[in-house]
Write a protein that holds these residues in place. Structure first.
Motif, PDB file in Angstrom:
ATOM      1  N   PRO A  30       0.821  -1.211   0.000  1.00 28.43           N
ATOM      2  CA  PRO A  30       0.000   0.000   0.000  1.00 28.43           C
ATOM      3  C   PRO A  30       0.857   1.263   0.000  1.00 28.43           C
ATOM      4  N   ARG A  31       0.305   2.321  -0.558  1.00 27.59           N
ATOM      5  CA  ARG A  31       1.006   3.605  -0.576  1.00 27.59           C
ATOM      6  C   ARG A  31       0.830   4.279   0.766  1.00 27.59           C
ATOM      7  N   ASP A  32       1.759   5.188   1.094  1.00 24.46           N
ATOM      8  CA  ASP A  32       1.656   5.844   2.398  1.00 24.46           C
ATOM      9  C   ASP A  32       1.262   7.319   2.307  1.00 24.46           C
ATOM     10  N   TYR A  33       1.323   7.948   1.147  1.00 24.97           N
ATOM     11  CA  TYR A  33       0.849   9.317   0.928  1.00 24.97           C
ATOM     12  C   TYR A  33       1.518  10.350   1.839  1.00 24.97           C
ATOM     13  N   VAL A  34       2.770  10.140   2.212  1.00 22.48           N
ATOM     14  CA  VAL A  34       3.449  11.067   3.114  1.00 22.48           C
ATOM     15  C   VAL A  34       3.682  12.422   2.432  1.00 22.48           C
ATOM     16  N   LEU A  35       4.092  12.411   1.192  1.00 17.54           N
ATOM     17  CA  LEU A  35       4.372  13.671   0.491  1.00 17.54           C
ATOM     18  C   LEU A  35       3.113  14.514   0.367  1.00 17.54           C
ATOM     19  N   VAL A  59      -0.411  11.927  10.221  1.00 16.97           N
ATOM     20  CA  VAL A  59      -0.297  10.869  11.226  1.00 16.97           C
ATOM     21  C   VAL A  59      -0.646   9.519  10.611  1.00 16.97           C
ATOM     22  N   TYR A  60      -1.744   9.455   9.861  1.00 16.27           N
ATOM     23  CA  TYR A  60      -2.125   8.195   9.214  1.00 16.27           C
ATOM     24  C   TYR A  60      -1.076   7.751   8.201  1.00 16.27           C
ATOM     25  N   SER A  61      -0.485   8.703   7.496  1.00 14.29           N
ATOM     26  CA  SER A  61       0.547   8.362   6.510  1.00 14.29           C
ATOM     27  C   SER A  61       1.776   7.762   7.186  1.00 14.29           C
ATOM     28  N   ILE A  62       2.185   8.347   8.287  1.00 14.69           N
ATOM     29  CA  ILE A  62       3.357   7.832   8.999  1.00 14.69           C
ATOM     30  C   ILE A  62       3.048   6.466   9.605  1.00 14.69           C
ATOM     31  N   LYS A  63       1.817   6.288  10.118  1.00 18.89           N
ATOM     32  CA  LYS A  63       1.434   4.977  10.639  1.00 18.89           C
ATOM     33  C   LYS A  63       1.434   3.930   9.530  1.00 18.89           C
ATOM     34  N   ALA A  64       0.969   4.308   8.338  1.00 16.84           N
ATOM     35  CA  ALA A  64       0.965   3.370   7.209  1.00 16.84           C
ATOM     36  C   ALA A  64       2.387   2.988   6.833  1.00 16.84           C
ATOM     37  N   ARG A  65       3.297   3.968   6.833  1.00 18.94           N
ATOM     38  CA  ARG A  65       4.699   3.678   6.507  1.00 18.94           C
ATOM     39  C   ARG A  65       5.331   2.779   7.557  1.00 18.94           C
ATOM     40  N   ASP A  66       5.034   3.042   8.841  1.00 15.05           N
ATOM     41  CA  ASP A  66       5.579   2.207   9.915  1.00 15.05           C
ATOM     42  C   ASP A  66       5.065   0.772   9.821  1.00 15.05           C
ATOM     43  N   CYS A  67       3.765   0.623   9.583  1.00 11.41           N
ATOM     44  CA  CYS A  67       3.198  -0.729   9.460  1.00 11.41           C
ATOM     45  C   CYS A  67       3.789  -1.465   8.262  1.00 11.41           C
ATOM     46  N   LYS A  68       4.031  -0.732   7.182  1.00 14.03           N
ATOM     47  CA  LYS A  68       4.610  -1.361   5.993  1.00 14.03           C
ATOM     48  C   LYS A  68       6.029  -1.828   6.273  1.00 14.03           C
ATOM     49  N   LEU A  69       6.787  -1.035   7.024  1.00  9.14           N
ATOM     50  CA  LEU A  69       8.161  -1.422   7.344  1.00  9.14           C
ATOM     51  C   LEU A  69       8.214  -2.616   8.283  1.00  9.14           C
ATOM     52  N   VAL A  70       7.242  -2.709   9.194  1.00 10.48           N
ATOM     53  CA  VAL A  70       7.209  -3.819  10.137  1.00 10.48           C
ATOM     54  C   VAL A  70       6.732  -5.101   9.455  1.00 10.48           C
ATOM     55  N   GLY A  71       5.946  -4.962   8.386  1.00 15.12           N
ATOM     56  CA  GLY A  71       5.432  -6.125   7.682  1.00 15.12           C
ATOM     57  C   GLY A  71       3.946  -6.353   7.894  1.00 15.12           C
ATOM     58  N   ARG A  77      -2.539  -1.081   4.942  1.00 19.98           N
ATOM     59  CA  ARG A  77      -3.643  -0.777   4.023  1.00 19.98           C
ATOM     60  C   ARG A  77      -4.724   0.046   4.714  1.00 19.98           C
ATOM     61  N   ARG A  78      -5.031  -0.314   5.949  1.00 19.04           N
ATOM     62  CA  ARG A  78      -6.066   0.411   6.698  1.00 19.04           C
ATOM     63  C   ARG A  78      -5.656   1.871   6.906  1.00 19.04           C
ATOM     64  N   HIS A  79      -4.426   2.092   7.366  1.00 16.78           N
ATOM     65  CA  HIS A  79      -3.955   3.467   7.588  1.00 16.78           C
ATOM     66  C   HIS A  79      -3.768   4.211   6.266  1.00 16.78           C
ATOM     67  N   SER A  80      -3.378   3.496   5.225  1.00 18.14           N
ATOM     68  CA  SER A  80      -3.221   4.119   3.915  1.00 18.14           C
ATOM     69  C   SER A  80      -4.557   4.624   3.386  1.00 18.14           C
TER      70      SER A  80
END
Length: 115
Positions: A30-35, A59-71, A77-80
């Protein structure tokens, strides 16, 4: 007897580092939309210093990126999805507020010129 041609297959696309095996096909991460979220924070800061209204998508974008890095792809996907919806809402509201500011400014300028 005919010479036999070797069966050689050359992939049309390179698999790259970390790509899935050629036989298995998985969903893209999933994309994280941080930019986009950072842009919304900066736009809200430009509109009267209301940058705090752009923080939920960030905040949701950073959570999505963190979840993606953890696996945790389901959490990512939910946070994204939440980040995407929040970014759309923030972008539309920024555009409407900007349009209202431009219209009010044009009305004020036209009334000052008429007087």
């Amino acid at each position: 007897m005919e010479p036999r041609q070797a069966d050689v297959s050359i992939p049309l696309q390179s698999s790259g580092w970390g790509a899935a095996a050629p036989g298995s096909r998985s969903d893209p991460p999933p994309r994280d939309y941080v930019l986009w979220s950072v842009l919304n924070v900066l736009l809200w800061c430009a509109v009267g210093g209301l940058g705090c209204l752009g923080f939920p998508p960030l905040v949701y974008s950073i959570k999505a990126r963190d979840c993606k890095l953890v696996g945790d792809l389901e959490g990512a996907r939910r946070h994204s999805d939440r980040a995407k919806v929040a970014n759309i809402v923030c972008s539309v509201v920024v555009a409407v507020v900007g349009l209202i500011v431009i219209i009010i400014t044009a009305i004020i300028i036209s009334t000052l010129r008429a007087a």
